[in-house]
Design a protein around this motif. Structure first.
Motif, mmCIF file in Angstrom:
data_model
loop_
_atom_site.group_PDB
_atom_site.id
_atom_site.type_symbol
_atom_site.label_atom_id
_atom_site.label_comp_id
_atom_site.label_asym_id
_atom_site.label_seq_id
_atom_site.Cartn_x
_atom_site.Cartn_y
_atom_site.Cartn_z
ATOM 1 N N LYS A 162 -105.262 -82.689 4.430
ATOM 2 C CA LYS A 162 -104.220 -82.824 3.758
ATOM 3 C C LYS A 162 -104.493 -83.606 2.524
ATOM 4 O O LYS A 162 -103.562 -82.956 1.504
ATOM 5 C CB LYS A 162 -103.375 -83.487 5.237
ATOM 6 C CG LYS A 162 -103.500 -82.265 5.896
ATOM 7 C CD LYS A 162 -102.595 -82.393 7.462
ATOM 8 C CE LYS A 162 -102.407 -81.362 8.519
ATOM 9 N NZ LYS A 162 -101.419 -82.467 9.808
ATOM 10 N N SER A 163 -105.618 -84.511 3.224
ATOM 11 C CA SER A 163 -104.960 -85.464 1.603
ATOM 12 C C SER A 163 -105.644 -85.705 0.405
ATOM 13 O O SER A 163 -105.207 -85.037 -0.544
ATOM 14 C CB SER A 163 -105.805 -87.033 2.389
ATOM 15 O OG SER A 163 -105.819 -88.021 0.719
ATOM 16 N N ARG A 166 -102.841 -82.468 -1.020
ATOM 17 C CA ARG A 166 -101.539 -83.571 -1.459
ATOM 18 C C ARG A 166 -102.358 -84.087 -2.749
ATOM 19 O O ARG A 166 -101.669 -83.866 -4.057
ATOM 20 C CB ARG A 166 -101.472 -84.534 -0.844
ATOM 21 C CG ARG A 166 -99.678 -84.201 0.363
ATOM 22 C CD ARG A 166 -99.655 -85.605 0.347
ATOM 23 N NE ARG A 166 -100.442 -86.656 1.055
ATOM 24 C CZ ARG A 166 -100.902 -86.350 2.889
ATOM 25 N NH1 ARG A 166 -101.012 -85.097 3.616
ATOM 26 N NH2 ARG A 166 -101.692 -87.685 2.960
ATOM 27 N N LYS A 167 -103.457 -84.260 -2.693
ATOM 28 C CA LYS A 167 -104.134 -84.659 -4.362
ATOM 29 C C LYS A 167 -104.458 -83.569 -5.273
ATOM 30 O O LYS A 167 -103.991 -84.198 -6.495
ATOM 31 C CB LYS A 167 -104.937 -85.997 -4.112
ATOM 32 C CG LYS A 167 -104.918 -87.212 -3.623
ATOM 33 C CD LYS A 167 -106.063 -88.143 -2.996
ATOM 34 C CE LYS A 167 -106.234 -89.212 -2.386
ATOM 35 N NZ LYS A 167 -107.552 -90.069 -2.288
ATOM 36 N N LYS A 169 -102.829 -81.165 -5.088
ATOM 37 C CA LYS A 169 -101.715 -80.362 -6.184
ATOM 38 C C LYS A 169 -100.409 -81.482 -6.704
ATOM 39 O O LYS A 169 -100.328 -80.735 -8.206
ATOM 40 C CB LYS A 169 -100.579 -79.940 -4.703
ATOM 41 C CG LYS A 169 -101.058 -79.112 -4.066
ATOM 42 C CD LYS A 169 -99.861 -78.356 -2.541
ATOM 43 C CE LYS A 169 -100.593 -77.720 -1.882
ATOM 44 N NZ LYS A 169 -99.728 -77.622 -0.766
ATOM 45 N N LYS A 170 -101.311 -83.253 -6.621
ATOM 46 C CA LYS A 170 -100.430 -83.790 -7.499
ATOM 47 C C LYS A 170 -100.779 -83.875 -8.972
ATOM 48 O O LYS A 170 -100.438 -83.764 -9.834
ATOM 49 C CB LYS A 170 -100.736 -85.540 -7.053
ATOM 50 C CG LYS A 170 -99.675 -85.878 -7.881
ATOM 51 C CD LYS A 170 -100.215 -87.112 -7.280
ATOM 52 C CE LYS A 170 -98.949 -88.626 -7.660
ATOM 53 N NZ LYS A 170 -100.295 -89.613 -8.154
#
Length: 183
Positions: A162-163, A166-167, A169-170
Motif C-alpha cells: 500500500k505504501s 501511494r508513493k 501515485k504521488k
C-alpha cells in the motif's frame, strides 16, 4: 493436491492469459519483450503443470513466475529496453483500452489521437518509476490483482505494498503536475 490436467491448464490460459500478457508487456517495457516474457512464463508453468494445484490461485503463481523470470533476464532486457509508445490502436485495444468519448459511440479521430497521446505519456511516466513502485502498479492496474494478492506475489507485507502504491501515485502526480497536466 489435484494436479492440473491439460484441459484445466487450457482453461487457465483462456481465463487469465490476457491479464498475464498485459502484465508481462508492461513489466518488460514493450510488446516484443513482453511477449517473450509471457512465453517464458507459460512454458515454465507448462513444465510445472503436474505440480500445479488446479484449486490454488494459479494466476498469482503465474505472475510471481513472470516477476522471477523478469528479474533474471533484466540485464539482458536492460540493453534493449527503451520507452516505446504503443504502436497502434489495435494494440491499445489488446491492452484493454477502450475508445469512446461518452457523447457518441464512435470517437472522433482527434479524440482518439489525444487519448492515445495521453495513454502513451502516462505509460512513459510509469516506466520511469523505480521498479519497486512500478511492479505493484502494473500488478494492480494491468493484472487486476488485489493488494493482498500483490503482497503474496512480491513476498511483502500488505502495508508495504500500500505504501509503495501511494508513493508511486504521488510521484506520478508530481511528474504530471511538473509538465502541466491538470486532469
Amino acid at each position: 493436491m489435484a494436479a492440473m490436467n491439460n484441459d484445466e491448464f487450457e482453461r487457465f490460459v483462456l481465463k487469465f492469459g490476457k491479464d498475464i500478457l498485459r502484465f508481462c508487456r508492461m513489466t518488460a517495457g514493450n510488446a516484443e519483450n513482453g511477449d517473450e516474457l509471457y512465453q517464458d512464463t507459460m512454458l515454465k508453468l507448462l513444465e510445472k503443470k503436474k505440480r500445479l494445484d488446479s484449486m490454488q490461485n494459479t494466476k498469482s503463481y503465474a505472475l510471481s513466475t513472470s516477476i522471477y523470470l523478469w528479474k533474471n533476464k533484466k540485464k539482458k532486457y536492460a540493453n534493449r529496453m527503451r520507452l516505446v509508445p504503443i504502436d497502434s490502436m489495435d494494440e491499445m485495444s489488446d491492452e484493454g483500452y477502450e475508445f469512446s468519448d461518452h457523447d457518441n459511440d464512435e470517437a472522433s479521430p482527434e479524440y482518439i489521437v489525444l487519448k492515445q497521446n495521453e495513454v502513451d505519456m502516462i505509460q512513459g511516466l510509469v516506466k520511469t518509476l523505480p521498479e519497486k513502485y512500478r511492479i505493484p502498479i502494473y500488478l494492480y492496474y494491468s493484472a487486476d490483482m488485489q493488494i493482498n494478492e500483490i503482497s503474496k506475489i512480491l513476498g511483502l507485507p500488505e502495508g508495504t505494498v500500500k505504501s509503495r502504491m501511494r508513493k508511486a501515485k504521488k510521484q506520478l502526480k508530481e511528474k504530471l503536475e511538473a509538465i502541466g497536466y491538470d486532469r
